[in-house]
Design a protein around this motif. Structure first.
Motif, short mmCIF file in Angstrom:
data_model
loop_
_atom_site.label_atom_id
_atom_site.label_comp_id
_atom_site.label_asym_id
_atom_site.label_seq_id
_atom_site.Cartn_x
_atom_site.Cartn_y
_atom_site.Cartn_z
N ILE A 1 0.83 -1.20 0.00
CA ILE A 1 0.00 0.00 0.00
C ILE A 1 0.87 1.26 0.00
CG2 ILE A 1 -2.10 -0.88 1.07
CD1 ILE A 1 -0.91 -0.36 3.75
N ASP A 2 0.36 2.37 -0.36
CA ASP A 2 -0.89 2.65 -1.06
C ASP A 2 -0.57 2.68 -2.56
OD1 ASP A 2 -2.67 4.68 -2.43
OD2 ASP A 2 -3.64 4.73 -0.49
N THR A 3 -1.42 2.03 -3.37
CA THR A 3 -1.13 1.92 -4.81
C THR A 3 -0.83 3.27 -5.44
OG1 THR A 3 -2.89 0.26 -4.73
CG2 THR A 3 -1.90 0.70 -6.88
N SER A 4 -1.56 4.30 -5.01
CA SER A 4 -1.40 5.60 -5.68
C SER A 4 -0.31 6.47 -5.02
CB SER A 4 -2.73 6.36 -5.69
OG SER A 4 -3.17 6.57 -4.38
N ILE A 5 0.24 6.02 -3.90
CA ILE A 5 1.25 6.85 -3.23
C ILE A 5 2.61 6.11 -3.20
CG2 ILE A 5 1.73 8.32 -1.23
CD1 ILE A 5 -1.29 8.17 -0.58
N CYS A 6 2.86 5.35 -2.15
CA CYS A 6 4.20 4.74 -2.02
C CYS A 6 4.48 3.72 -3.12
CB CYS A 6 4.37 4.13 -0.64
SG CYS A 6 4.42 5.41 0.65
N TYR B 1 -2.74 3.68 -14.13
CA TYR B 1 -1.62 4.62 -14.26
C TYR B 1 -0.29 3.86 -14.31
CZ TYR B 1 1.22 8.80 -13.44
OH TYR B 1 2.14 9.82 -13.56
N LEU B 2 -0.12 2.89 -13.42
CA LEU B 2 1.12 2.10 -13.40
C LEU B 2 1.33 1.38 -14.72
CD1 LEU B 2 0.86 0.55 -9.81
CD2 LEU B 2 2.34 2.43 -10.54
N LYS B 3 0.24 0.89 -15.29
CA LYS B 3 0.31 0.17 -16.56
C LYS B 3 0.68 1.13 -17.70
CE LYS B 3 -2.47 -2.77 -19.55
NZ LYS B 3 -3.81 -3.29 -19.82
N LYS B 4 -0.03 2.26 -17.73
CA LYS B 4 0.12 3.19 -18.85
C LYS B 4 1.47 3.91 -18.81
CE LYS B 4 -2.29 7.22 -20.69
NZ LYS B 4 -3.36 8.19 -20.39
N VAL B 5 1.87 4.37 -17.64
CA VAL B 5 3.01 5.28 -17.54
C VAL B 5 4.34 4.54 -17.32
CG1 VAL B 5 3.94 7.26 -16.26
CG2 VAL B 5 1.51 7.13 -16.76
N TYR B 6 4.29 3.41 -16.61
CA TYR B 6 5.53 2.68 -16.32
C TYR B 6 5.57 1.30 -16.99
CZ TYR B 6 5.39 6.26 -12.73
OH TYR B 6 5.28 7.46 -12.08
N GLY B 7 4.56 1.01 -17.82
CA GLY B 7 4.55 -0.27 -18.52
C GLY B 7 4.43 -1.47 -17.61
N ALA B 8 3.86 -1.27 -16.42
CA ALA B 8 3.74 -2.39 -15.49
C ALA B 8 2.82 -3.48 -16.06
CB ALA B 8 3.18 -1.90 -14.15
N GLU B 9 3.24 -4.71 -15.89
CA GLU B 9 2.39 -5.85 -16.24
C GLU B 9 1.41 -6.05 -15.09
OE1 GLU B 9 4.61 -9.48 -16.93
OE2 GLU B 9 2.83 -10.67 -16.46
N ILE B 10 0.12 -5.93 -15.40
CA ILE B 10 -0.89 -6.08 -14.36
C ILE B 10 -1.41 -7.51 -14.38
CG2 ILE B 10 -3.04 -5.16 -13.40
CD1 ILE B 10 -0.70 -3.11 -13.58
N THR B 11 -1.39 -8.14 -13.22
CA THR B 11 -1.76 -9.55 -13.17
C THR B 11 -2.55 -9.80 -11.88
OG1 THR B 11 -0.81 -11.78 -13.24
CG2 THR B 11 0.50 -10.13 -12.13
N THR B 12 -2.73 -11.06 -11.54
CA THR B 12 -3.37 -11.39 -10.25
C THR B 12 -2.40 -12.29 -9.49
OG1 THR B 12 -4.38 -13.41 -11.08
CG2 THR B 12 -5.68 -11.38 -11.28
N THR B 13 -2.65 -12.46 -8.21
CA THR B 13 -1.80 -13.31 -7.39
C THR B 13 -1.74 -14.73 -7.95
OG1 THR B 13 -2.24 -11.97 -5.44
CG2 THR B 13 -1.48 -14.22 -5.05
#
Ligand code: ZN
Length: 184
Positions: free
Chosen positions: A119-124, A160-172
């Motif tokens: 946490i927090d996804t949008s801050i730290c 935002y993480l996906k678009k701006v930093y190219g993060a691969e979004i997945t699930t556990t």
């Protein structure tokens, strides 16, 4: 892929104390599973933890006192306790990289991919992601292992993480399968 699992601010104050939120409690079981899998696959587990100086850190004016260095509030929650062989990096700002030894630690571990949880996804998480991106790390974010104080902000932060930093979004679940396949 040489991943490291980063567990951000899963501390007593953020889960049960001064800055507690329902979202942070919901992700505990998923982070627990990821930590167990990482340890079994010898993927480094790196806890990145607020440890603020009372009456000094500017951030406390915005958020009130939380995770003060040396207090129970600044300790990782019992459910996710670090074990021998894990790493713990203390920070005083949002980013896990700012004026800490996270950068040199990850270099020495040979990591090229960071799995961001906590946490927090949008801050730290976001600020750590930005600094990781600048340093050339690939990012993976399991959407059910990150949370925001206000749950309605989580999806926006993840896109935002996906678009701006190219993060691969997945699930556990997906990530555990992927790690087993790639590292066996
Ligand atoms: Zn803080």
């Amino acid at each position: 892929m040489k991943p490291a699992l980063i567990v951000i601010d899963m501390l007593n104050d953020f889960v049960y104390g001064a800055l507690a939120s329902p979202g942070s409690r919901e992700i505990v079981p998923n982070i627990k599973r990821l930590i167990a899998k990482a340890r079994s696959l010898r993927i480094p587990v790196v806890y990145v933890c607020d440890a603020h100086y009372k009456d000094v850190d500017w951030e406390l004016k915005l958020w009130g006192p939380h995770a003060l260095a040396g207090t129970r509030g600044a300790e990782v929650i019992d459910e996710l306790k670090p074990e021998q062989g894990d790493f713990l990096v203390r920070k005083r700002r949002y980013s896990g990289f700012f004026q800490t030894d996270l950068g040199i630690l990850l270099r020495e571990l040979g990591a090229d991919t960071l799995i961001l949880t906590g946490i927090d996804t949008s801050i730290c998480v976001s600020h750590t992601a930005a600094d990781a991106f600048y340093r050339g790390y690939a990012l993976i974010v399991p959407r059910d292992a990150v949370a925001t104080f206000d749950p309605k902000d989580n999806e926006q932060a993840i896109s935002y993480l996906k678009k701006v930093y190219g993060a691969e979004i997945t699930t556990t679940d997906e990530l555990i399968l992927k790690l087993e396949r790639k590292l066996r």
